[in-house]
Structures are given as structure tokens and as C-alpha cells.
Design a protein around this motif. Structure first.
Motif, short mmCIF file in Angstrom:
data_model
loop_
_atom_site.label_atom_id
_atom_site.label_comp_id
_atom_site.label_asym_id
_atom_site.label_seq_id
_atom_site.Cartn_x
_atom_site.Cartn_y
_atom_site.Cartn_z
N PRO A 153 -7.59 -4.68 4.72
CA PRO A 153 -8.58 -5.70 4.33
C PRO A 153 -8.27 -6.33 2.97
CG PRO A 153 -9.70 -3.81 5.27
CD PRO A 153 -8.27 -3.41 5.09
N GLN A 154 -7.71 -5.55 2.05
CA GLN A 154 -7.34 -6.12 0.75
C GLN A 154 -6.20 -7.12 0.89
OE1 GLN A 154 -8.73 -5.59 -2.47
NE2 GLN A 154 -10.36 -4.84 -1.12
N LEU A 155 -5.25 -6.84 1.81
CA LEU A 155 -4.16 -7.80 2.05
C LEU A 155 -4.71 -9.06 2.71
CD1 LEU A 155 -1.20 -5.54 3.24
CD2 LEU A 155 -1.89 -6.19 0.92
N ASP A 156 -5.64 -8.86 3.63
CA ASP A 156 -6.27 -10.03 4.26
C ASP A 156 -6.99 -10.89 3.22
OD1 ASP A 156 -5.40 -9.39 6.80
OD2 ASP A 156 -7.20 -8.24 7.30
N GLU A 157 -7.55 -10.25 2.22
CA GLU A 157 -8.21 -11.00 1.16
C GLU A 157 -7.21 -11.88 0.41
OE1 GLU A 157 -11.32 -12.38 -1.19
OE2 GLU A 157 -11.32 -11.25 0.68
N ALA A 212 0.14 -18.14 0.54
CA ALA A 212 1.60 -18.03 0.47
C ALA A 212 2.04 -16.61 0.11
CB ALA A 212 2.15 -19.02 -0.55
N ILE A 213 1.10 -15.75 -0.26
CA ILE A 213 1.46 -14.40 -0.67
C ILE A 213 1.54 -13.47 0.54
CG2 ILE A 213 0.65 -12.38 -1.96
CD1 ILE A 213 -0.58 -14.30 -3.94
N TYR A 214 0.57 -13.56 1.45
CA TYR A 214 0.52 -12.65 2.59
C TYR A 214 0.31 -13.41 3.89
CZ TYR A 214 -1.18 -9.02 5.78
OH TYR A 214 -1.35 -8.19 6.86
N ASN A 215 1.20 -13.14 4.86
CA ASN A 215 1.06 -13.70 6.20
C ASN A 215 0.82 -12.54 7.15
OD1 ASN A 215 1.28 -14.85 8.70
ND2 ASN A 215 3.26 -15.85 8.33
N PRO A 216 -0.34 -12.45 7.78
CA PRO A 216 -0.66 -11.29 8.60
C PRO A 216 0.14 -11.18 9.89
CG PRO A 216 -2.39 -12.93 8.77
CD PRO A 216 -1.46 -13.43 7.72
N LEU A 272 -6.99 4.05 0.08
CA LEU A 272 -7.13 2.88 -0.78
C LEU A 272 -7.73 3.27 -2.14
CD1 LEU A 272 -7.00 -0.20 -1.12
CD2 LEU A 272 -9.32 -0.32 -0.18
N GLY A 273 -7.09 2.80 -3.20
CA GLY A 273 -7.52 3.08 -4.56
C GLY A 273 -6.74 4.18 -5.23
N GLU A 274 -6.06 5.03 -4.43
CA GLU A 274 -5.24 6.09 -5.00
C GLU A 274 -3.80 5.60 -5.21
OE1 GLU A 274 -6.32 8.98 -5.91
OE2 GLU A 274 -8.34 8.94 -5.04
N LYS A 275 -3.07 6.29 -6.09
CA LYS A 275 -1.66 6.00 -6.26
C LYS A 275 -0.93 6.23 -4.93
CE LYS A 275 2.36 7.40 -9.02
NZ LYS A 275 2.86 8.31 -10.08
N PHE A 276 -0.01 5.36 -4.60
CA PHE A 276 0.76 5.38 -3.35
C PHE A 276 -0.03 4.86 -2.16
CE2 PHE A 276 3.19 8.69 -5.70
CZ PHE A 276 4.44 8.06 -5.67
#
Length: 494
Positions: A377-381, A392-396, A419-423
Motif C-alpha cells: 500500500p505504501q508503494l501504491d501511494e 514515474a517512481i512506481y509502476n504497479p 512494515l516500519g521495521e528495518k528490512f
């Protein structure tokens, strides 16, 4: 003459087929050879030719003896089952007498089987038919060379293993010649408590099918690495971590006319990888073994799934003790700091942009984004947010089915942190991670006696793999304030 020879060979084949179908004895085979002599008086059938025919009859006789033996074994098993169904579990006097008679008959058949097998082996040692023009038609046993071990399907093989287990549990010799050839005569097959240290090898073709499936899984990481199959148990690599602009390693110099050459030399450090053993032990019920097609589909699905999961887990975060050292524990990972006042469990445009900047151009051209499913969902944002540049940053669409971020494919991995943790999001160049695997692939066997009392047969698959980062430290660029690495991740945002 050549056409006559071809016709002669064809008749040989037809007669051999007829002998096998009708169950002719070696004497009948000799009479069939006499028929050929009457048809072709000019052809002199030697003793080796007659042996070739006799061998076919012996094979049929051997099969009949083994079939009779299997029938007697089934009768013995029925007596045992009847006794087991009673409260005291004991056989009656009549059943004991019948059982002893059956056992005596089996011992007699074992002797006959041994004698016929010995005669057959003697026949085969000279079983060739010489054709007048010097050509030779040879007969040999190709069972040991068959990649399927004489079995049509994996399920058929599994059913044969179960029959051998039942026979050996009663102290009787295994009757299936395919199992005996495949296992090169196991001598310790009767001990019910022998556990998984003993077993029967799985035919190579079935083993390779499982191995191929385990490396063809959609989310398998091993095929993405710099992998080298090895015959031994380890491999030493020369590692060059120097750069053209650093203080060591091979250098190039501009040289004036007549000037003196300047020396430079490679700076190589040895790195050794030793194979680690990954074992998958799969117990299956007797009912599933009897359902041959279902068993083949089940094992060829579950075994690769288990092997792929554990291999991925180690390549991702293994500690290097008895398993590969995962990239996240390599000491080469660069962690990009979160943005000032960045909210918890968020991924921003500047996060991924700064992560990309921490890779060399060559590494980035090979890299993939690895994210937890919670991060999608963060990438979709990034794609559908309010800023006009985000699209232009992310194409689903594309990549591994989860789109493309800043030109590189996105892979969802269950080994990524939440989500929110390292890695939770990482940029990884897997070609900078080196692995070795056993050249012959997966090693598979069956453990007939494991959990025998529970009516289960165990199938075991062993896969040998080792892996670690090809680099031991990040790269210092020629110009720039920040180091670069093939493994970049984002700091926690909690």
C-alpha cells in the motif's frame, strides 16, 4: 546379403518377442532357433546365438518365480493381519502350521530364483548374436542405466518401496528386482528400528525433477545468485575488493614517451565456502502410497516448497552456522536513515531515491526491490499520491508481478520484516551474493522403517548449499561522500 541380414535380424526380434509373450522355456527358445536354421540353411547359429534366445526364456521364468513368491508373501501377511485383529494378537495352531508351510515354500522359491538368476547371468555373459557380415546384435540388462530405475512414475516407485518394506519387516528378501538394482543390494533392510539412516535411493530422473522444481519456484532466490555447482564439498574463491581508484590492486597509468613503466598487481584474498546440508523429511501414509498418481503430485509439490522456503530463509538472514550466511548478516549492508519527522510505517519518495544512490551503477542494473507484502500500500501511494512526480517512481505492473520501482522489479518476500521495521524494504543485487551447490543436485532416498508402527513411510530429500556475500565491506566511491553496497535497506520507522 545386407538386406537378408536385416530381414534375419527382424525375425530374431519377432521370435524374441513371441518367446517373451508366451513364456517359452530355454528349451523352447532353442527350438525357435532351429526354425531359423530351417529357414536360412546357410546361417550357422553358434552357441552364443542360442544363449541369446535362452536368456529370454530365463527372464520369463524368473518373473514367474518372483510372482509366485509375492503371492505367498501376501498369504503370510493375511495370516498376520488376521491374528492382529483378534484380542490376544496370536495365531491359531492351524495358522501357525500354514504360516510355516508358506515360509518353507518361500525359502524354496528363493533358492530357485537364485539358481535361475545365476544361469541368466551366465547366459548374458556370452549373449550376443553374430551376423555373417561382421555386425553384432548384443543383449544386455539396461535396468541400472535407466534414469527412472525401471519405474514409469514416481508413485509406482513409492508403491514398490512399500512392498519391500512390508517384506523386509517380516524378515523376507525384497522381491522387486528394480529396487535391488537401484539400491545395489542393501544388507540392513530388516531392522525396524534402523530409522532414517537406511533407505532406498530414488531414481535420478525423479530426483532431478524435484530439484528442478525447487529452483524454478517463482520466489526462489537461489537462481538469482552467482551460483556455481561443485563436485566436492567446498570451493575457494579469489576475492578482489580493490577499485581502479583505490590504493591497491591493478592500476592503469598514463605514460610519457620513453617513461618507465609503473608496477601494479592484483590484490586477491581467498574466501572459502563449504556446503551445508538441508534435509526435508516427508512422512506419507500407506493410503497415499497406494494412490500412486496422487503421491507423485504431492511429493513433487511439497518437497520443493519446503526446500525453497528454508533456502530462501538462509540466503536472506542465515547466521552462517551450519547454513549460508544471509546477505542481511553479511556486514556489507548499508542502512539509509529515515527522513526528518517521517511518520511511522511509511515509505517516502526520498527513501527509495536515497537507497538507489547507495549502489554502484553496475549493481543497480542487476538489483531488485524486496519488500514485505504490508509495504505494497505504501508503494501504491507513491504511484497514486497527490504529487505529479509520483507516477514515474512506481509502476504497479511488471516485474515479479508486483510492479517496477525506479526502473527495478519488485519482489514480495515473506522473509522481509513487517512494515516500519528495518528490512521491510531492501534493494538487493543478488549477483553480488555467491552460492555453491552440489553438482549432482538433490539427493533423495526413502526411509522404509521410520514410523513403521504408525503406517507411515518417509521420503527424504537432502540439498547441499552454501552462500555468502562476495564482498566483505562497502565500496568507497572515487567521488562522493557516501559508501556504496550491493545490499541497501531502510532504517526502522516505528
Amino acid at each position: 546379403m545386407k538386406s537378408m541380414n536385416r530381414l534375419f535380424i527382424g525375425v530374431l526380434a519377432l521370435l524374441a518377442t513371441a518367446i517373451a509373450v508366451t513364456g517359452c522355456s530355454p528349451v523352447d527358445a532353442g527350438e525357435a532357433a532351429n526354425m531359423l536354421t530351417s529357414l536360412w540353411p546357410h546361417v550357422d547359429l553358434s552357441s552364443s546365438q542360442l544363449l541369446g534366445f535362452a536368456a529370454v526364456g530365463s527372464i520369463k521364468q524368473l518373473a514367474a518365480l518372483r510372482g509366485k513368491r509375492e503371492g505367498l508373501v501376501s498369504e503370510m501377511q493375511a495370516l498376520l493381519a488376521a491374528a492382529d485383529g483378534r484380542g490376544d494378537g496370536l495365531m491359531t495352531d492351524a495358522e501357525r502350521v500354514q504360516f510355516d508351510e508358506l515360509e518353507a515354500k518361500i525359502k524354496g522359491l528363493d533358492g530357485d530364483i537364485t539358481r535361475v538368476q545365476s544361469a541368466l547371468d551366465t547366459q548374458r555373459s556370452g549373449s550376443s548374436v553374430t551376423i555373417p557380415d561382421g555386425s553384432k546384435l548384443s543383449v544386455e540388462d539396461n535396468l541400472a542405466k535407466d534414469p527412472k530405475g525401471g519405474f514409469n512414475t514416481f508413485g509406482e516407485y513409492a508403491s514398490a518401496v512399500r512392498q519391500v518394506a512390508l517384506a523386509s519387516a517380516g524378515g523376507h528378501q525384497a522381491g522387486d528386482p528394480r529396487i535391488l538394482v537401484l539400491n545395489a543390494g542393501p544388507t540392513n533392510m530388516a531392522g525396524e528400528a534402523s530409522g532414517d539412516s537406511l533407505g532406498i535411493l530414488i531414481p535420478p530422473e525423479f530426483s532431478q525433477a524435484i530439484f528442478k522444481a525447487s529452483t524454478d519456484e517463482l520466489d526462489a532466490l537461489l537462481p538469482l545468485t552467482d551460483n556455481i555447482p561443485v563436485d566436492g564439498n567446498s570451493m575457494t574463491f579469489p576475492v578482489d575488493e580493490s577499485t581502479p581508484w583505490g590504493q591497491s590492486g591493478v592500476k592503469a597509468y598514463w605514460q610519457n614517451e620513453g617513461g618507465k613503466d609503473k608496477d601494479s598487481a592484483p590484490s586477491l584474498d581467498p574466501a572459502t565456502l563449504r556446503l551445508n546440508k538441508l534435509t526435508a523429511l516427508i512422512p506419507v501414509t500407506e493410503e497415499l502410497v497406494e494412490d500412486s498418481p496422487a503421491l507423485g503430485a504431492y511429493l513433487n509439490s511439497k518437497t520443493p516448497e519446503a526446500i525453497t522456503w528454508k533456502t530462501n530463509e538462509a540466503l536472506w538472514g542465515g547466521d552462517g552456522v551450519g547454513k549460508p550466511r544471509g546477505y542481511s548478516n553479511s556486514g556489507v549492508v548499508i542502512t539509509v536513515a529515515k527522513e526528518l519527522n517521517q511518520g511511522a510505517a511509511t515509505i517516502l519518495r526520498l527513501n527509495v531515491s536515497k537507497m538507489r544512490a547507495r549502489m554502484t551503477p553496475a549493481q543497480y542494473r542487476r538489483a531488485i526491490w524486496m519488500v514485505n507484502a504490508d509495504a505494497l500500500p505504501q508503494l501504491d501511494e507513491l504511484a497514486y499520491g497527490q504529487q505529479s512526480t509520483n507516477s514515474a517512481i512506481y509502476n504497479p505492473e511488471g516485474g515479479f508481478g508486483f510492479g517496477v520501482l525506479l526502473g527495478r522489479p519488485v519482489m514480495v518476500s515473506p522473509h522481509s520484516a513487517t512494515l516500519g521495521e528495518k528490512f521491510d524494504i531492501s534493494l538487493v543485487d543478488w549477483k553480488s551474493y555467491r552460492t555453491i551447490t552440489k553438482a549432482r543436485g538433490i539427493e533423495t532416498a526413502t526411509s522404509m522403517h521410520l514410523w513403521f508402527d504408525l503406517g507411515l513411510v518417509a521420503f527424504r530429500a537432502q540439498f547441499r548449499v552454501a552462500g555468502q556475500s562476495a564482498l566483505t565491506k562497502p565500496i568507497t566511491p572515487n567521488n562522493g561522500a557516501n559508501t556504496q553496497s550491493p545490499f541497501v535497506t531502510l532504517a526502522a520507522r516505528t
